[in-house]
Enzyme design. Structure first.
Site, mmCIF file in Angstrom:
data_model
loop_
_atom_site.group_PDB
_atom_site.id
_atom_site.type_symbol
_atom_site.label_atom_id
_atom_site.label_comp_id
_atom_site.label_asym_id
_atom_site.label_seq_id
_atom_site.Cartn_x
_atom_site.Cartn_y
_atom_site.Cartn_z
ATOM 1 N N PHE A 28 48.927 3.249 7.095
ATOM 2 C CA PHE A 28 49.256 3.236 5.536
ATOM 3 C C PHE A 28 48.458 2.239 4.935
ATOM 4 O O PHE A 28 49.014 1.029 5.265
ATOM 5 C CB PHE A 28 50.666 3.724 5.352
ATOM 6 C CG PHE A 28 51.107 4.256 3.836
ATOM 7 C CD1 PHE A 28 51.143 5.638 3.887
ATOM 8 C CD2 PHE A 28 50.917 3.438 2.718
ATOM 9 C CE1 PHE A 28 51.684 6.264 2.662
ATOM 10 C CE2 PHE A 28 50.999 4.172 1.454
ATOM 11 C CZ PHE A 28 51.171 5.362 1.447
ATOM 12 N N HIS A 62 55.369 7.912 15.364
ATOM 13 C CA HIS A 62 56.472 7.307 15.149
ATOM 14 C C HIS A 62 57.309 7.801 14.582
ATOM 15 O O HIS A 62 57.518 9.157 14.024
ATOM 16 C CB HIS A 62 56.128 6.139 14.319
ATOM 17 C CG HIS A 62 55.790 6.225 12.761
ATOM 18 N ND1 HIS A 62 54.422 6.864 12.344
ATOM 19 C CD2 HIS A 62 56.536 6.574 11.658
ATOM 20 C CE1 HIS A 62 54.468 7.028 11.153
ATOM 21 N NE2 HIS A 62 55.761 6.860 10.613
ATOM 22 N N ASP A 64 60.879 7.637 11.744
ATOM 23 C CA ASP A 64 61.314 7.044 10.850
ATOM 24 C C ASP A 64 62.789 6.729 10.865
ATOM 25 O O ASP A 64 63.381 7.824 11.586
ATOM 26 C CB ASP A 64 61.145 7.604 9.439
ATOM 27 C CG ASP A 64 59.552 7.239 8.792
ATOM 28 O OD1 ASP A 64 58.789 6.518 9.646
ATOM 29 O OD2 ASP A 64 59.543 8.229 8.019
ATOM 30 N N HIS A 68 64.521 3.211 6.562
ATOM 31 C CA HIS A 68 63.041 3.446 6.074
ATOM 32 C C HIS A 68 63.147 3.723 4.610
ATOM 33 O O HIS A 68 62.253 3.447 3.787
ATOM 34 C CB HIS A 68 62.082 4.154 6.769
ATOM 35 C CG HIS A 68 60.727 4.184 6.414
ATOM 36 N ND1 HIS A 68 59.757 3.247 5.969
ATOM 37 C CD2 HIS A 68 59.795 5.265 6.115
ATOM 38 C CE1 HIS A 68 58.797 3.436 5.539
ATOM 39 N NE2 HIS A 68 58.924 4.840 5.576
ATOM 40 N N HIS A 170 61.369 12.710 1.933
ATOM 41 C CA HIS A 170 62.305 11.653 2.701
ATOM 42 C C HIS A 170 63.491 11.645 2.260
ATOM 43 O O HIS A 170 64.581 11.640 3.156
ATOM 44 C CB HIS A 170 61.843 10.342 2.447
ATOM 45 C CG HIS A 170 60.604 10.067 3.505
ATOM 46 N ND1 HIS A 170 59.095 10.214 3.209
ATOM 47 C CD2 HIS A 170 60.338 9.438 4.810
ATOM 48 C CE1 HIS A 170 58.260 10.059 3.942
ATOM 49 N NE2 HIS A 170 59.326 9.427 5.200
ATOM 50 N N GLU A 182 56.225 11.555 12.639
ATOM 51 C CA GLU A 182 55.206 11.567 11.904
ATOM 52 C C GLU A 182 53.874 11.086 12.820
ATOM 53 O O GLU A 182 54.076 10.357 13.603
ATOM 54 C CB GLU A 182 54.896 10.590 10.338
ATOM 55 C CG GLU A 182 56.004 11.251 9.683
ATOM 56 C CD GLU A 182 56.471 10.109 8.533
ATOM 57 O OE1 GLU A 182 56.739 10.653 7.438
ATOM 58 O OE2 GLU A 182 56.326 9.114 8.827
#
Length: 219
Positions: A28, A62, A64, A68, A170, A182
């Site tokens: 990101f 990964h 989250d 997060h 989220h 993700e």
């Protein structure tokens, strides 16, 4: 004397759905890129290679943690593991546009298991950042939660659009106490039911963890 060989159960096919992690793996914008240096290398005076790595826990595939997207949320090391292993359904919504709407997955929601992964790319971009990534519509996650889904996953870098500052999807995950994966690589995975094994590391203060995620054929 019985000389017959032991009978082994039929091995089930495995799909590795983990993105490769290396120098140049996209992150990101603004996040920490993967870097590696060698502290020791095999030589007459050293029997081993030993590396030091620097990375964001969001590099590659990964999970989250609630931390997060919630300042009071659990770290990834404190999240129970049950959601990350068990029956799973892969649903195709390839090229569906900016958001996965209910109509894109409605054809495959009968008798859902507790884990749902959605494939949006024909070929997941493992070597570049995609600012136009496909995300989940928040209403889609709400309906999945209503059907008993505990974990959702996606082959893009986020369940929210890349420019989002409110992270509406989220926040649904937070409110419904769901888990999220993700950056999965689902290019070779057909629609259908599998066993998911995608355990995060026990990083007791971190907001996410890299995964070695696999799908296994149902027995």
């Amino acid at each position: 004397m019985n000389s017959s060989k032991p009978v082994h159960p039929r091995q089930r096919r495995i799909w590795d759905i983990s993105a490769p992690v290396r120098v140049g793996t996209p992150v990101f914008p603004g996040d920490t890129e993967y870097a590696q240096e060698w502290n020791a290398t095999i030589s007459p005076n050293c029997p081993v290679n030993v590396a030091t790595i620097t990375l964001s826990p969001h590099v590659g595939s990964h999970a989250d943690a609630p931390l997060h997207y919630d300042p009071n949320g659990a770290t990834i090391g404190d999240v129970p593991l049950e959601a990350y292993i068990g029956p799973c359904r892969v649903i195709h919504a390839i090229g569906c546009g900016p958001l996965i709407q209910w109509e894109h997955i409605a054809h495959a929601v009968a008798d859902l298991p507790e884990r749902v992964l959605v494939r949006t790319y024909r070929n997941m971009p493992v070597d570049r950042w995609d600012p136009e990534l496909t995300a989940y519509a928040p209403q889609t996650i709400e309906r999945l939660a209503d059907l008993g889904v505990k974990l959702i996953g996606i082959d893009s870098a986020s369940i929210d659009p890349a420019p989002s500052k409110t992270l509406d999807s989220h926040q649904v995950i937070r409110r419904r106490d769901m888990r999220v994966l993700e950056n999965l690589v689902l290019d070779e995975v057909e629609e259908g039911d599998y066993e998911l094994i995608a355990l995060p590391l026990k990083l007791v203060t971190a907001d996410a963890s890299p995964l070695r995620a696999i799908l296994r054929a149902c027995s």
